[in-house]
Design an enzyme around this catalytic site. Sequence first.
Site, PDB file in Angstrom:
ATOM      1  CD  GLU A 235      -1.461  -0.385 -20.736  1.00  0.00           C
ATOM      2  OE1 GLU A 235      -0.348  -0.714 -21.188  1.00  0.00           O
ATOM      3  OE2 GLU A 235      -1.910  -0.803 -19.652  1.00  0.00           O
TER       4      GLU A 235
ATOM      5  NE  ARG B 191       1.225  -3.594 -12.858  1.00  0.00           N
ATOM      6  CZ  ARG B 191      -0.018  -4.064 -12.939  1.00  0.00           C
ATOM      7  NH1 ARG B 191      -0.749  -4.140 -11.841  1.00  0.00           N
ATOM      8  NH2 ARG B 191      -0.513  -4.447 -14.092  1.00  0.00           N
TER       9      ARG B 191
ATOM     10  N   GLY C 254      -8.717 -10.994 -14.825  1.00  0.00           N
ATOM     11  CA  GLY C 254      -8.204 -12.247 -15.382  1.00  0.00           C
ATOM     12  C   GLY C 254      -7.915 -13.285 -14.333  1.00  0.00           C
TER      13      GLY C 254
ATOM     14  CE  LYS D 110       6.555 -13.962 -15.753  1.00  0.00           C
ATOM     15  NZ  LYS D 110       8.019 -13.829 -15.937  1.00  0.00           N
TER      16      LYS D 110
ATOM     17  CB  THR E 203      -7.232  -4.613 -11.087  1.00  0.00           C
ATOM     18  OG1 THR E 203      -6.727  -4.034 -12.296  1.00  0.00           O
ATOM     19  CG2 THR E 203      -8.710  -4.325 -11.009  1.00  0.00           C
ATOM     20  CB  ILE E 204      -3.778  -0.100 -10.940  1.00  0.00           C
ATOM     21  CG1 ILE E 204      -3.237  -0.631 -12.267  1.00  0.00           C
ATOM     22  CG2 ILE E 204      -2.854  -0.468  -9.791  1.00  0.00           C
ATOM     23  CD1 ILE E 204      -1.920   0.015 -12.688  1.00  0.00           C
ATOM     24  CG  ASP E 205      -5.914  -1.883 -15.638  1.00  0.00           C
ATOM     25  OD1 ASP E 205      -5.146  -0.920 -15.488  1.00  0.00           O
ATOM     26  OD2 ASP E 205      -5.636  -2.882 -16.322  1.00  0.00           O
TER      27      ASP E 205
ATOM     28  NE  ARG F  47      -5.117  -6.608 -19.425  1.00  0.00           N
ATOM     29  CZ  ARG F  47      -4.994  -7.552 -18.490  1.00  0.00           C
ATOM     30  NH1 ARG F  47      -3.850  -8.186 -18.361  1.00  0.00           N
ATOM     31  NH2 ARG F  47      -5.996  -7.827 -17.692  1.00  0.00           N
TER      32      ARG F  47
ATOM     33  CG  HIS G 190       5.569  -1.802 -14.121  1.00  0.00           C
ATOM     34  ND1 HIS G 190       5.842  -1.742 -15.462  1.00  0.00           N
ATOM     35  CD2 HIS G 190       4.958  -2.994 -13.918  1.00  0.00           C
ATOM     36  CE1 HIS G 190       5.428  -2.850 -16.053  1.00  0.00           C
ATOM     37  NE2 HIS G 190       4.888  -3.623 -15.141  1.00  0.00           N
TER      38      HIS G 190
END
Length: 355
Positions: free
Chosen positions: A236, A280, A117, A78, A139-141, A185, A277
């Site tokens: 998702e 993760r 990001g 964030k 990143t898990i993505d 995402r 999560h």
Amino acid sequence: MGKRIGLLTSGGDCAGLNAVIRAVVRRAHHGYDFDVVGIRKGTHGLLARPVEVEELKPEHDDTALLRLGGTVLGTTNKGDPFAFPMPDGSLKDRSEEIVEGFHALDLDALIGVGGDGSLKILSRLALQGGIPFVGIPKTIDNDVARTERAVGYTTAVATATEALDRLQPTAASHDRVMVLELMGRDAGHIAIAAGVAGGADVVLIPEITWTLPTVARHVKDLRVAGRNFALVVAAEAAQPAGVDSDVIQAAGGVGHWLAVELGRVTGAETRVTVLGHVQRGGVPNAEDRLLGSALGVHAVDLVAQGRTGRMVAWWNREVIDVPLEEVVAVPSVVDPHGPLVRTARGLGICLGDTL
């Protein structure tokens, strides 16, 4: 005189981050006699005054750290430092504060572990502040460009596959259609990999346009063929064609929407599991420990060689490094014509399109 390296983890946590931290500390101390300064809570640690840091010593990196999930340094996903949300609701550019925090530590270089990001932000900060920077992909993505795998991805896939292993018997016992919503995402790497490995009947990813009628027809065909259950995997971000995103959001996400609509159209009893999560956390598998260790060692080697402005990567079974500007230019998504999609189609898995 030995160098002082700053180390931070940024963005969402994942399995394998502590393996990276351990590798950086061990390589720095045993290979070069460098000091490593751990920066807490990602870039937020550099915003704090005084900055939030801790010296990372070899005695802190025993093998227990290798097995530990999450990140002992903490992290944040964030607060973009270039548009940081303030208490009054305004956005403020606080990037220069982070640069000042880095230079106040008298560091020679920064190693940052982040996803697509985070690496963009860290690369931009490095250019602005003249910070010698080396990136490590996590990143898990698995959507970081110029690397075949990012730290955390294979553990997430294993977790999602285990979820399918557990859902299949209960689906068969109760004549149900089980919908499993997975993280992803912007990319469907976890969904397509876990779907193939876990024997899913339907896999829906954002890279391939899909429709509810196509999915419903496949589920009905399974029942006509004598099957009393079905396993449906959805990333998702897998948006159905012709359905407004507000409708999906109001339903609680694509998994909930799909379970309700499949039940309505097919008459089947449905259940939905949003793994969230769980993907993760947990103990990193052997592959993520190996990858994190290899990338961490190479990142320190790059700092020692003065080769910064780069990201370490795994490519063709080797550790390489690539320019950061090539990494942050575009994310890595699932190739609709790539090997995993071809494998899925070859196995008869429905991808929700009309092919």
